[in-house]
Design an enzyme around this catalytic site. Structure first.
Site, PDB file in Angstrom:
ATOM      1  N   HIS A 242       0.877  -1.130  -0.060  1.00 32.60           N
ATOM      2  CA  HIS A 242      -0.054   0.233  -0.140  1.00 32.60           C
ATOM      3  C   HIS A 242       0.798   1.367   0.193  1.00 32.60           C
ATOM      4  O   HIS A 242       1.944   1.104   0.437  1.00 32.60           O
ATOM      5  CB  HIS A 242      -0.895   0.056   1.280  1.00 32.60           C
ATOM      6  CG  HIS A 242      -1.895  -1.134   1.234  1.00 32.60           C
ATOM      7  ND1 HIS A 242      -3.214  -0.942   1.490  1.00 32.60           N
ATOM      8  CD2 HIS A 242      -1.667  -2.629   0.970  1.00 32.60           C
ATOM      9  CE1 HIS A 242      -3.905  -2.194   1.394  1.00 32.60           C
ATOM     10  NE2 HIS A 242      -2.996  -3.128   1.312  1.00 32.60           N
TER      11      HIS A 242
ATOM     12  N   GLU B 263       0.852   3.939   1.652  1.00 29.97           N
ATOM     13  CA  GLU B 263       1.535   4.397   3.018  1.00 29.97           C
ATOM     14  C   GLU B 263       2.573   3.521   3.502  1.00 29.97           C
ATOM     15  O   GLU B 263       3.623   3.959   4.022  1.00 29.97           O
ATOM     16  CB  GLU B 263       0.309   4.210   4.187  1.00 29.97           C
ATOM     17  CG  GLU B 263      -0.773   5.174   3.803  1.00 29.97           C
ATOM     18  CD  GLU B 263      -1.854   4.567   2.919  1.00 29.97           C
ATOM     19  OE1 GLU B 263      -1.497   3.680   1.985  1.00 29.97           O
ATOM     20  OE2 GLU B 263      -3.039   4.786   3.167  1.00 29.97           O
TER      21      GLU B 263
ATOM     22  N   CYS C 244      -6.727   2.777   4.124  1.00 30.86           N
ATOM     23  CA  CYS C 244      -7.632   1.509   4.593  1.00 30.86           C
ATOM     24  C   CYS C 244      -7.410   1.267   6.150  1.00 30.86           C
ATOM     25  O   CYS C 244      -6.198   1.588   6.714  1.00 30.86           O
ATOM     26  CB  CYS C 244      -7.334   0.525   3.469  1.00 30.86           C
ATOM     27  SG  CYS C 244      -5.873  -0.351   3.784  1.00 30.86           S
TER      28      CYS C 244
ATOM     29  N   CYS D 218      -3.725  -0.046   6.547  1.00 34.64           N
ATOM     30  CA  CYS D 218      -2.696   0.835   6.661  1.00 34.64           C
ATOM     31  C   CYS D 218      -2.624   1.772   7.993  1.00 34.64           C
ATOM     32  O   CYS D 218      -1.548   1.890   8.552  1.00 34.64           O
ATOM     33  CB  CYS D 218      -2.679   1.771   5.495  1.00 34.64           C
ATOM     34  SG  CYS D 218      -2.169   1.162   4.088  1.00 34.64           S
TER      35      CYS D 218
HETATM   36 ZN   LIG Z   1      -3.754   0.793   2.646  1.00 32.27          ZN
END
Ligand SMILES: [Zn+2]
Length: 306
Positions: A110, A112, A137, A140
């Site tokens: 992801h 992040e 999300c 994360c």
């Molecule tokens: Zn994420």
């Protein structure tokens, strides 16, 4: 590099400051600096475009999104960590999502994670802000909860700003598993490993700096390219286990931030080192590598405690 319309007010909420030409110029600069803008770069860009650091940070998010490789979702996410070095200078560490065709979705990186990994590998000592092009999300939010500064850094979204506790109340974290350490605040005894074979000392060093409080598998990956040097990745574990970042994904994310790709026959070697008795990365590494063509065979090596 030019502002889209120099007389217009800067939209500090959405960050749409740069026109396409300026955005591409900045993209090329960040690529050539392997996903980083230094404190000096930030100062120069702020002066050039009459922006505050936070305005520049938001304006750079569309640039971070350009690094995304998302063959499944076609959904590009950009993230930028503002990290402090040992001298308290703030740098921007870019990140973007990485997806792998024909492999389980759980293997993706992801944005992040990519930005935090970039800051971590580049020696940042503290995180003060994380700007993201879209809401983080749950995965994360959990990954960020492993960070030493989880209680203090600001999370900047296009139209909002939060502390992590607001996005992840009643959180489960390292302390719930009896781990007093955290990502960016690792246990001090992680430098006691030696390779059983003649392995690149820089790769062993990366493994020694892995964050592995839950499995003890100090592990790292080195991707050697024919023309653009080497890229390293380290294992970063998480108290919730699933959001852990595997060393190969860590290295591929760094490769992408230099504007390179795994699938263009430009890779000379891929090496994985793991700690003897705690190995858990072979299958996941092979699965991710299987999503690319024209790669050399994976080389694996063991580390053991002195
Ligand atoms: Zn994420």
């Amino acid at each position: 590099m030019t502002l889209s319309t120099s007389s217009s007010p800067i939209n500090s909420i959405t960050g749409h400051v740069f026109d396409e030409r300026a955005r591409n110029a900045l993209f090329n600069q960040v690529k050539s600096q392997q996903g980083k803008l230094t404190a000096t770069d930030i100062d120069q860009l702020c002066k050039k475009f009459s922006l505050t650091q936070e305005q520049l940070l938001r304006a750079c998010l569309p640039v971070a999104s350009l690094f995304a490789v998302a063959p499944i979702s076609q959904f590009s996410v950009g993230a930028i960590v503002v990290g402090l070095d040992k001298d308290q200078h703030a740098h921007f560490y870019f990140g973007a999502n990485v997806e792998f065709a024909h492999q389980p979705l759980s293997l993706v990186v992801h944005a992040e994670q990519s930005a935090i990994n970039n800051a971590w590998l580049n020696g940042a000592k503290a995180i003060v802000q994380i700007a993201i092009s879209d809401a983080p999300c749950g995965y994360c939010r959990q990954f960020m909860n492993e960070l030493a500064d989880a209680d203090t850094f600001d999370i900047l979204l296009p139209k909002q700003q939060f502390k992590l506790a607001e996005l992840l109340p009643a959180a489960f974290g390292p302390k719930d598993l009896g781990n007093q350490y955290s990502l960016f605040n690792p246990a001090p005894e992680c430098t006691q490993l030696v390779a059983s074979l003649d392995v690149c000392s820089l790769l062993v060093d990366q493994a020694q700096h892995a964050y592995v409080p839950y499995t003890g598998n100090f592990s790292a990956v080195k991707i050697t390219t024919f023309k653009h040097g080497s890229f390293y990745g380290r294992y970063a574990e998480n108290a919730a286990y699933s959001p852990s970042l595997a060393p190969l994904q860590s290295a591929i994310s760094q490769l992408h931030l230099a504007g390179l790709r795994m699938d263009n026959a430009s890779i000379e070697r891929v090496e994985l080192v793991q700690t003897e008795g705690a190995e858990n990365q072979l299958q996941v590494t092979q699965a991710v590598l299987a999503s690319y063509a024209n790669l050399p065979a994976l080389e694996t090596y063991s580390l053991r405690f002195k």
